[in-house]
Design a protein around this motif. Structure first.
Motif, PDB file in Angstrom:
ATOM      1  N   TYR A  74      89.608 -35.526  -1.094  1.00 49.12           N
ATOM      2  CA  TYR A  74      89.554 -36.938  -0.740  1.00 49.12           C
ATOM      3  C   TYR A  74      88.276 -37.159   0.067  1.00 49.12           C
ATOM      4  N   GLN A  75      87.402 -38.020  -0.437  1.00 47.74           N
ATOM      5  CA  GLN A  75      86.099 -38.256   0.178  1.00 47.74           C
ATOM      6  C   GLN A  75      85.345 -36.938   0.379  1.00 47.74           C
ATOM      7  N   ARG A 106      95.204 -35.918   5.528  1.00 45.41           N
ATOM      8  CA  ARG A 106      94.177 -36.527   4.682  1.00 45.41           C
ATOM      9  C   ARG A 106      92.867 -35.832   4.969  1.00 45.41           C
ATOM     10  N   SER A 123      92.571 -30.497  -4.466  1.00 47.83           N
ATOM     11  CA  SER A 123      92.551 -31.949  -4.341  1.00 47.83           C
ATOM     12  C   SER A 123      91.593 -32.335  -3.220  1.00 47.83           C
ATOM     13  N   ARG A 134      88.754 -37.707 -11.636  1.00 47.66           N
ATOM     14  CA  ARG A 134      89.055 -38.591 -10.515  1.00 47.66           C
ATOM     15  C   ARG A 134      90.342 -39.336 -10.821  1.00 47.66           C
ATOM     16  N   GLU A 160      91.901 -31.484   0.758  1.00 41.43           N
ATOM     17  CA  GLU A 160      93.131 -31.871   1.453  1.00 41.43           C
ATOM     18  C   GLU A 160      93.902 -30.619   1.873  1.00 41.43           C
ATOM     19  N   GLY A 187      98.278 -37.349  -2.355  1.00 42.97           N
ATOM     20  CA  GLY A 187      97.723 -38.648  -2.683  1.00 42.97           C
ATOM     21  C   GLY A 187      98.803 -39.599  -3.116  1.00 42.97           C
ATOM     22  N   HIS A 234      92.779 -42.490  -9.627  1.00 40.08           N
ATOM     23  CA  HIS A 234      93.040 -43.673  -8.807  1.00 40.08           C
ATOM     24  C   HIS A 234      94.303 -44.299  -9.349  1.00 40.08           C
ATOM     25  N   HIS A 260      94.351 -44.615  -3.193  1.00 42.93           N
ATOM     26  CA  HIS A 260      93.011 -44.137  -2.881  1.00 42.93           C
ATOM     27  C   HIS A 260      92.588 -43.145  -3.945  1.00 42.93           C
ATOM     28  N   ASP A 261      91.320 -42.856  -3.980  1.00 38.25           N
ATOM     29  CA  ASP A 261      90.767 -41.994  -5.019  1.00 38.25           C
ATOM     30  C   ASP A 261      90.743 -40.535  -4.583  1.00 38.25           C
ATOM     31  N   HIS A 262      91.167 -39.685  -5.486  1.00 34.99           N
ATOM     32  CA  HIS A 262      91.097 -38.240  -5.293  1.00 34.99           C
ATOM     33  C   HIS A 262      90.273 -37.644  -6.421  1.00 34.99           C
ATOM     34  N   GLU A 307      84.799 -41.335  -5.844  1.00 34.11           N
ATOM     35  CA  GLU A 307      85.351 -42.654  -5.533  1.00 34.11           C
ATOM     36  C   GLU A 307      84.301 -43.747  -5.500  1.00 34.11           C
TER      37      GLU A 307
END
Length: 444
Positions: A131-132, A18, A129, A104, A136, A6, A106, A116-118, A60
């Motif tokens: 993402y969305q 990603r 980790s 979270r 990852e 990230g 950011h 971006h938010d993890h 996120e």
């Protein structure tokens, strides 16, 4: 190839890809200590019955997840769900046990200028980790690879951005030990907060920090650990909707009627209604009202008008003005409150007020007249006075769209203060958007 972690750093050699609330000190039994996995998986999944959560963290979009064993709750109401339904890969590592901690992140820095938010999950000595909601590539890895100096089997973790902490940091909790991890330098400072309960989860929400312990929570300062106010409080009264647990005024949606609204120099926007306020520029934290005294402790009860000028926020209540320095936490300037007459050159009370960006004129609304006051002049005095095409105004603001006058559940939009000053008729009224202001249009 480098593993892209990230926005955090990007120096680890691995593959890269990603991929809002309503709201204990419980001691584990001997059986739970002897069989820790059973204590997490054989729970009665009724959080209103009393649960000590393993972890709490927002995603996120501002959805807050509550974790217990292999289940989670999404938001402040609703039934539990299997965690692997949302975070699929966690099931592949079920042998690691329950989630110890989650937060979270950011953060924008040189490693990820877009930002971006993890969501980071900690299970024993491993860190995941997401993402969305997708794991990852390259994860999980040992905690020390991503957060050197942080021990395994942590109890809780939370992000603390610069301004709230001294630097962009992550706070890790293990017993009474707190590890402050500097994101940029990756250095760790360890401290002991004996006055704070052992936190089994920690949540940062709208710039406030909450330590959850048993079925209770305690709000604390992220730098000193200081606890202000009467704590602990039962989480079921504030962070979840539970029958037989009364909710305070701050946990009901108010009517869509504003008393005041403003945006300060740091970009923080607030709307005030009754004795509550809502933060408008934090959609990732969801919409939720708080008592005004939480951020402006000297102001008790509803306010009449609010406006921002330079690095200061002016709160008008009846015939008095409170001026606060805009910062991570608002601080009342010494010598205030003062009278509206002494500060602005007009008598109170005031119905609404606003200042447009890059201007030094305060537009004070009283009844159907707008009084312009030059804030750069000393002493301050009336510059001009005009009549308005609308009735009694509840609140007013000036933003990139123009001047908005709020009257009851509606608002009127004007292109600029000059257009407002010369208008003879009102534009078409628009409904206050409930989703933005966390309110509801109630039938009268």
């Amino acid at each position: 190839m480098k593993l892209f972690v990230g926005f955090l750093w990007g120096i680890f050699v691995l593959s890269r890809c990603r991929a809002a609330p309503a709201h204990s000190d419980v001691v584990m039994t001997d059986q739970a200590e002897e069989h820790p996995e059973e204590s997490h998986y054989d729970v009665t999944l009724d959080r209103c019955g009393g649960i000590e959560f393993d972890a709490i963290a927002p995603d996120e979009k501002g959805n807050i997840f509550f974790f217990k064993g292999d289940h989670l709750w999404k938001g402040f109401s609703g039934p539990p769900e299997l965690a692997n339904g949302t975070f699929q890969e966690l099931d592949e590592y079920h042998h690691l046990g329950h989630v110890d901690a989650a937060f979270r992140m950011h953060n924008k820095d040189e490693y990820d200028p877009k930002g971006h938010d993890h969501m980071f999950f900690f299970l024993k000595e491993k860190v995941f980790s997401y993402y969305q909601h997708a794991l990852e590539k390259g994860f999980p890895v040992d905690i020390r690879q991503i957060f050197p100096g942080i021990p395994s089997f942590i109890d809780a973790a939370v992000e603390c951005p610069k301004g709230e902490c001294t630097t962009d940091s992550i706070l890790f909790f293990k017993g009474r030990d707190v590890y402050s991890f500097d994101i940029k330098t990756k250095t760790v400072k360890q401290k002991v907060w004996t006055h704070l309960p052992n936190c089994t989860s920690v949540l940062r929400w709208v710039e406030h920090y909450y330590c959850f312990h048993g079925t209770n929570f305690t709000r604390f300062h992220p730098v000193s650990g200081e606890v202000s106010g009467v704590y602990p409080k039962d989480a079921r009264r504030y962070f979840m909707s539970c029958p037989n647990f009364g909710h305070g005024e701050a946990h009901r949606k108010p009517r869509c009627k504003l008393d005041a609204i403003t945006t300060d120099i740091t970009g923080k926007s607030y709307a005030f209604t009754g004795s509550l306020y809502i933060r408008l520029d934090k959609p990732h934290d969801g919409s939720h009202h708080f008592p005004i005294t939480r951020s402006w402790k000297e102001v008790s009860g509803p306010v009449d008008a609010v406006f921002s000028f330079g690095d200061k926020m002016y709160i008008i209540q009846e015939s008095q003005v409170y001026i606060y320095k805009s910062a991570a936490h608002y601080t009342l300037i010494e010598g205030y409150p003062k009278s509206v007459r002494e500060e602005l050159g007009v008598d109170g009370p005031v119905d609404a007020a606003f200042v447009c960006a890059d201007e030094h004129v305060a537009h004070i609304i009283q009844g159907q007249k707008m009084i312009d006051i030059d804030l750069a002049a000393t002493p301050r005095a009336v510059k001009s006075e005009t009549s308005l095409p609308v009735g009694k105004v509840d609140a007013a603001t000036c933003d990139s769209e123009g001047v908005k006058l709020f009257v009851g559940p509606e608002f009127f939009l004007y292109q600029s203060p000059k257009v407002l000053a010369v208008s003879k008729i009102s534009p078409e009224a628009q409904k206050i958007p409930p989703g933005v202001f966390g309110c509801e249009h109630k039938e009268t």
